[in-house]
Enzyme design. Structure first.
Site, PDB file in Angstrom:
ATOM      1  N   LYS A 145      50.377  19.749 -44.106  1.00 42.29           N
ATOM      2  CA  LYS A 145      51.556  18.981 -43.711  1.00 42.29           C
ATOM      3  C   LYS A 145      52.725  19.917 -43.372  1.00 42.29           C
ATOM      4  O   LYS A 145      52.587  21.125 -43.467  1.00 42.29           O
ATOM      5  CB  LYS A 145      51.925  17.982 -44.815  1.00 42.29           C
ATOM      6  CG  LYS A 145      50.751  17.062 -45.230  1.00 42.29           C
ATOM      7  CD  LYS A 145      50.346  16.087 -44.134  1.00 42.29           C
ATOM      8  CE  LYS A 145      49.003  15.414 -44.333  1.00 42.29           C
ATOM      9  NZ  LYS A 145      48.901  14.479 -45.423  1.00 42.29           N
TER      10      LYS A 145
HETATM   11  C1  LIG Z   1      48.070  13.465 -46.210  1.00 40.32           C
HETATM   12  C2  LIG Z   1      48.219  11.990 -46.125  1.00 40.32           C
HETATM   13  C3  LIG Z   1      48.240  11.175 -47.266  1.00 40.32           C
HETATM   14  C4  LIG Z   1      47.925  11.676 -48.649  1.00 40.32           C
HETATM   15  O1  LIG Z   1      48.633  12.782 -49.076  1.00 40.32           O
HETATM   16  P1  LIG Z   1      48.061  13.720 -50.231  1.00 40.32           P
HETATM   17  O2  LIG Z   1      49.218  14.622 -50.542  1.00 40.32           O
HETATM   18  O3  LIG Z   1      46.881  14.449 -49.684  1.00 40.32           O
HETATM   19  O4  LIG Z   1      47.692  12.855 -51.387  1.00 40.32           O
HETATM   20  C5  LIG Z   1      48.494   9.813 -47.098  1.00 40.32           C
HETATM   21  N1  LIG Z   1      48.685   9.281 -45.879  1.00 40.32           N
HETATM   22  C6  LIG Z   1      48.632  10.029 -44.766  1.00 40.32           C
HETATM   23  C7  LIG Z   1      48.872   9.375 -43.428  1.00 40.32           C
HETATM   24  C8  LIG Z   1      48.376  11.397 -44.852  1.00 40.32           C
HETATM   25  O5  LIG Z   1      48.306  12.124 -43.727  1.00 40.32           O
END
Ligand SMILES: *Cc1c(COP(=O)(O)O)cnc(C)c1O
Length: 396
Positions: free
Chosen positions: A199
């Site tokens: 991210k």
């Molecule tokens: C990455 C992501 C999540 C979950 O995040 P984590 O930190 O991996 O638990 C939820 N929704 C979307 C759209 C994502 O891209």
């Protein structure tokens, strides 16, 4: 006869790259390492002053009054569902084109995820998509800023108000983006972020919920700490549990890393934008592929650069294209198999093909190309060469 260079690597040819270029990866520098080392040398390992100062910086960045740090993006979504006080049988509308966690968080709170289709051009959920599946039991809509492009929050907020539904943003792709000049994080009642390494910024694992509502912020803080009230200043040795919560705390050294990363967010989004523009130019003539539409008035965070394959012009399916690209050293990914098409949902909740046609069509065609701030122009040129080579050899 094909020359050795044109022959696909999976058929014994020379790959475009020797090492696999991932679709996303973190950027870490000496400042990040020093921030973590300093936190480790302090008295605090778990939630302490660095979490509080990271929350303040995150709130300022996103224009929200409150930011509450948690241990993952999934925990952020779970916490957001919890503070809505959903009852068993309540429904939450979730776009089908998302990561499974967006729907799973509804089940954690014993409510029912109801899948909405998306705009075929942007893969974003619209008010009209939500309207098609709304019912008397609908309590919330989770808007997903697919690929990093914000949804139409003006339209969604109007719809939600009119239907008496809470608007929640799954902004895991869109930290750094904005809608009509307002930053993502201040656009819905509750806004959820992930700090996973692929991210925009990372703490290893981590997440954040932002809100303008002080009572929701207090409930979120309680939920991440077993449902315990903030310690009473008169009796800090005794904690009071008011509801059922979880241990979803972020550690202080993770917060130190994320706070250091947040300082670089603006520059990273600019680099992602630059790479997106370069992809646009290089892929304008690519046969059998098209990019997703962008809407005016929105700044895109470019978490993903997605190409939708025109399967009618190809001799093979998307998975064969992905396999061949990976063979060339191009680490493409698929975001996503629509959630209602996951075996878990089909087996346990009887979701079925045909329910969300645009998401299902895109689910068979999308490919996410490598895109991350430390990617070089020459890495990107390899991706373009790989695509031209693979698509060229599979054209009808
Ligand atoms: C990455 C992501 C999540 C979950 O995040 P984590 O930190 O991996 O638990 C939820 N929704 C979307 C759209 C994502 O891209």
């Amino acid at each position: 006869m094909k020359t050795a260079v044109e022959q696909l690597a999976i058929e014994g040819g020379q790959p475009v790259r020797q090492s696999l270029l991932p679709y996303g990866r973190q950027s870490l520098d000496a400042l990040d390492m020093a921030a973590v080392a300093e936190a480790l040398e302090s008295d605090w390992l778990t939630t302490g002053p660095r979490v509080a100062s990271f929350e303040a910086a995150f709130a300022a960045e996103t224009g929200a009054r409150h930011a509450v740090a948690v241990s993952s993006g999934t925990a952020a979504l779970h916490a957001a569902m919890h503070v809505l006080d959903l009852k068993p049988g309540d429904e939450v509308i979730v776009p089908a084109m998302t990561f499974a966690a967006t729907a799973n968080c509804v089940l954690y709170e014993s409510a029912v995820p109801v899948f909405a289709d998306v705009d075929p051009d942007t893969l974003l959920v619209r008010a009209a998509d939500a309207e098609r599946v709304v019912s008397r039991r609908t309590r919330a809509l989770i808007a997903v800023d697919y690929a990093g492009q914000p949804c139409d929050y003006g339209e969604l907020a109007d719809w939600a108000r009119c239907r008496n539904v809470q608007l929640v943003a799954d902004a895991c792709h869109s930290l750094g983006a904005s809608y009509e000049g307002r930053p993502v994080g201040s656009l819905a009642r509750l806004n959820c972020f992930s700090l996973h390494p692929v991210k925009a910024i990372t703490s290893g694992e981590g997440g954040m919920v932002t809100t303008d509502d002080p009572s929701l912020a207090e409930r979120l803080r309680r939920f991440r700490n077993h449902g315990m009230a903030q310690p009473d200043s008169g009796r800090p040795w005794q904690s009071e549990q008011l509801e059922l919560g979880w241990n979803y705390r972020l550690t202080d050294f993770q917060a130190a890393l994320a706070a250091s990363q947040l300082n670089k967010l603006g520059g990273w989004i600019e680099r992602r934008e630059q790479l997106a523009v370069r992809y646009d130019e290089a892929l304008a003539e690519l046969p059998a592929g098209r990019v997703l539409a962008r809407q005016p008035g929105r700044r895109h965070a470019w978490h993903l650069y997605v190409v939708e394959l025109e399967l009618e012009r190809l001799r093979v399916d998307r998975d064969a294209i992905v396999r061949a690209l990976r063979g060339e050293g191009i680490g493409v990914q698929v975001h996503y198999r629509p959630v209602h098409m996951q075996p878990f949902y089909r087996n346990r909740y009887s979701t079925r093909p045909g329910q969300c046609p645009a998401a299902e069509r895109a689910g068979k065609r999308v490919v996410s190309l490598p895109l991350f701030p430390s990617m070089s122009d020459s890495d990107q040129d390899d991706v373009v060469r790989g695509l031209e080579k693979v698509i060229g050899s599979y054209l009808k």
